[in-house]
Design a protein around this motif. Structure first.
Motif, short mmCIF file in Angstrom:
data_model
loop_
_atom_site.label_atom_id
_atom_site.label_comp_id
_atom_site.label_asym_id
_atom_site.label_seq_id
_atom_site.Cartn_x
_atom_site.Cartn_y
_atom_site.Cartn_z
N ASP A 1 0.75 -1.17 -0.02
CA ASP A 1 0.02 -0.12 -0.02
C ASP A 1 0.69 1.20 -0.03
OD1 ASP A 1 -1.96 -1.47 0.02
OD2 ASP A 1 -2.85 -1.19 2.06
N THR B 1 -5.38 -0.83 -5.91
CA THR B 1 -6.14 -0.38 -4.84
C THR B 1 -6.05 -1.24 -3.63
OG1 THR B 1 -7.74 -0.11 -6.46
CG2 THR B 1 -8.38 0.85 -4.49
N LYS C 1 -6.76 3.46 0.67
CA LYS C 1 -7.37 4.49 -0.39
C LYS C 1 -8.85 4.66 0.08
CE LYS C 1 -4.84 4.21 -4.15
NZ LYS C 1 -4.78 5.01 -5.44
N ASP D 1 -13.63 0.88 -0.50
CA ASP D 1 -14.08 0.27 -1.55
C ASP D 1 -14.99 -0.95 -1.24
OD1 ASP D 1 -14.46 -1.66 -3.85
OD2 ASP D 1 -12.74 -1.18 -4.67
#
Ligand code: ATP
Ligand code: MG
Length: 694
Positions: free
Chosen positions: A473, A483, A488, A491
């Motif tokens: 990451d 991702t 991030k 999601d």
């Protein structure tokens, strides 16, 4: 520019309008009409019919033999013939790259190509060449038995990558070959996802061997009795397991495997089944083997001592500061060790089988032979795949597919456009998605995912999978194709801390980080290596040469699985780049293995990611046919009084120009520096017609 058959358009370049919809529509019309092959110039698009169609018999072979692509309706035989002719006439090394997702028909296509090549060669019927052909074909069934398995995508899914070179002598007859295998999905040996099976060979043995053999191997026929072949809860024998056992046993004998070798192979397979049933229990802080029968049977079949196996499974020897000590395993370590042993034995057995196949097909390796041979390489590798849970294996498989797509882009989309520029022909660039960025994400030194994994693997015991994910990451935070939920925005699909997503050229895949470090490190305790080296079966012992090493001798850290795979992929691409490539692009028409369903959305998606639209656009915005002046003149010089029998008014280019002017074709062509480019297929048909009317 294929001959029309009345069902759709045989070459997508000839569609009146080039859009994704029209391409898919045309593929659908053809598929529904039983036409599974369609061209894009010289690229063959193949849609899995999921039924046997009677288009591979001798009549078809004769129809395609020695013919140009445009002389017959599209067929994979035509591509095979083009590859063969190029190899034979131009004496060039060629290769056929077969790509497409899992279940799209790559392995079937590769077998059809081999069958065709076998059928059109050795017309004089030489015994030795017949023998080689037979071996080449039969080697497939052996490799499939040990390297293929039922997955949720495909009942006969290739779980290893295969590149086969077929060697030809100057007469164009096959005289040998060589198989290179790529990363076998060995985790399948100990675990299968729901609905899946272990490698076919396990079930073939259980269902196909004789009563005497089953007793000798101390097995029962019911696969549910063995953990290693029943994790997927799919214990049904396939309808062919029983007969396949006979087929591969006879294939092994055709390839010259000795009785001893065949017996060892089945002993190892049976031994793995018993090994999987060994369980451990902790009594007063000491670890014991629960199932002694399984232990004895395993030891027996591997030809090692049961006592030593028991020791190696429950403890390990460590060398520190010049001293040797025993360290007891925890049950988790013992289970890990047992499974690692099963995977390693299977992998080495598979490598041994491949090398055995190679010594059977690599009949002649002298220098003279090498100098005069030309090869056709056939690449059939595992297709792009998305499972419910995707792990390190899918990561490697999908990276491999990225590399092949990159090769396609490089050779078909990029070089094609560059050729126009090089030849001095006006050209409007066509845009396409270049997946190099994803290949870099995975393989770049220092910054790529494999490098990050390797770094984590250096810190033995200290780094967890979650920490690896954190490291990725941090380093890949800004990458457009990566991702993860840690850094991030949320999601929905990503589970905190254990998943990450790669935006592949063929779609988004969510990977589960659990097990990545272990699978990359791929360690097997030294104790097992020493134990198997001591096997009284020399075939098994030979598979473990490093077991001979003194325990106190420090060894170099072996390369990780990820790095080995990356290196082999880079070598593969380099090898293919040196050959004249031909492409078969396989498409899976539906998810339900049905011969009647054409799932438009799924096909649309594949057409899109395979870059077929761009392929058609590049091909069409350009010219449907191009040829070097000398070759072109040789083929058509008889149709013009100025060029027959020889053109005397200048060089080959002048000759071609004179011929085309005389025939009134000059408006439809462009003259490059070294090649003639023809825009419409009609011109080519007319030339061919003039030639055959003479
Ligand atoms: P994977 O990447 O999983 O190895 P694959 O692309 O190699 O997949 P195949 O094993 O070749 O897929 O094809 C899957 C199945 O589809 C075959 O077992 C067969 O049943 C059917 N099939 C594929 N091509 C054809 C064909 N030309 N004719 C008849 N059936 C076919
Ligand atoms: Mg396959």
């Amino acid at each position: 520019m294929a001959t029309q058959e009345g069902i759709g358009i045989g070459d997508l370049v000839l569609l009146d309008e080039i859009t994704l919809e029209r391409i898919v529509d045309n593929l659908r019309v053809r598929y529904n009409g039983g036409k599974i092959y369609t061209y894009i110039g010289e690229v063959c698009v193949s849609i899995n019919p999921y039924r046997s169609i009677n288009i591979y018999n001798n009549d078809y072979i004769n129809k395609y033999k020695g013919r140009e692509l445009f002389e017959n309706p599209p067929h994979i035989f035509a591509i095979a013939d083009a590859v063969y002719r190029e190899m034979k006439q131009q004496r060039r090394d060629t290769c056929i790259v077969i790509s497409g997702e899992s279940g799209s028909g790559k392995t079937e296509a590769s077998k059809i190509i081999m069958k065709y090549i076998a059928a059109v060669t050795n017309l004089s019927g030489q015994q030795e060449i017949e023998r080689v052909k037979n071996i080449l074909i039969q080697s497939n069934s052996i490799l499939e038995a040990f390297g293929n398995a039922k997955t949720n995508r495909n009942d006969n899914s290739s779980r290893f990558g295969k590149y086969m070179d077929i060697d030809f002598n100057f007469k164009g007859d096959p005289i040998g070959g060589h198989v290179t295998n790529y990363l076998l999905e060995k985790s399948r040996v100990v675990y299968q996802q729901n609905g899946e099976r272990n490698f076919h060979c396990f079930y073939q043995l259980l269902n196909g061997c004789s009563e005497a053999e089953i007793n000798k191997l101390r097995l029962v026929r019911d696969s549910a009795a063995y953990y290693y072949v029943s994790a997927g809860n799919f214990n049904k024998a396939s309808s062919t397991d029983k007969s396949d056992y006979k087929t591969i046993t006879s294939a092994m004998s055709t390839l010259g495997f000795t009785q001893n070798e065949v017996q060892t192979i089945w002993n190892v397979i049976a031994g793995i089944l018993h090994l999987g049933n060994i369980t451990f229990k902790l009594i007063d802080d000491r670890l014991f083997i629960e199932n002694r029968t399984a232990l004895n049977d395993t030891a027996n079949l591997f030809s090692i001592s049961a006592h030593e196996l028991s020791t190696a499974l429950t403890q390990r020897v460590i060398a520190a500061g010049g001293e040797v000590m025993q360290k007891a395993h925890t049950s988790t370590e013992a289970e890990y060790g047992r499974d690692a042993l099963a995977k390693a034995i299977y992998e080495r057995l598979f490598t041994e089988i491949v090398s055995r196949v190679n010594s059977a097909i690599n009949v002649n390796d002298t220098e003279t032979y090498k100098r005069y041979r030309t090869v056709i390489g056939v690449l059939d590798i595992y297709g792009f795949e998305i499972f419910d849970i995707n792990s390190f294996e899918q990561f490697c498989i999908n990276y491999c597919n990225e590399k092949l797509q990159q090769l396609f882009i490089e050779l078909v989309l990029k070089q094609e456009q560059e050729e126009y520029k090089r030849e001095g022909i006006a050209w409007q660039n066509i845009d396409y998605f270049n997946n190099q960025i994803i290949c870099d994400l995975v393989e770049q030194p220092h910054k790529g995912m494999i490098a990050i994994m390797d770094e984590a693997c250096l810190n033995v015991g200290k780094v967890t999978d979650e920490m690896l994910l954190e490291a990725m990451d941090q380093k890949l935070l800004d990458h457009k194709h990566y991702t993860s939920r840690q850094l991030k925005p949320m999601d929905k699909e990503l589970q905190h801390k254990i998943q990450f997503k790669i935006k592949h050229y063929a779609g988004d895949v969510i990977y589960n980080i659990n097990g990545f470090l272990d699978k990359n490190k791929d360690t097997l305790f030294q104790d097992f290596k020493r134990l198997l080296y001591k096997s009284s079966n020399p075939i098994i012992s030979k598979m473990w040469p490093e077991g001979a090493q003194n325990i106190l001798k420090t060894t170099k850290r072996p390369l990780t699985a990820g790095t080995l795979f990356r290196n082999s992929m880079i070598a593969l691409v380099k090898n293919l780049t040196n050959k004249e490539p031909f492409y078969v692009r396989c498409i899976k028409p539906n998810e339900v293995k049905s011969p009647v369903v054409f799932d438009e959305e799924r096909v649309n998606h594949q057409v899109r990611y395979l870059g077929l639209l761009e392929n058609v656009l590049v091909r069409r915005a350009g010219f449907v046919y191009r040829q070097r002046y000398d070759t072109f003149l040789k083929r058509y010089k008889m149709i013009s009084q100025y060029t027959w029998p020889n053109f005397r008014g200048g060089n080959d280019k002048d000759g071609v120009r004179t011929l085309m002017d005389e025939k009134g074709f000059s408006n439809d062509v462009k003259y490059g520096h070294t090649k003639i480019f023809i825009r419409s297929p009609q011109t080519l048909f007319a030339l061919e017609k003039a030639r055959s009317n003479l």
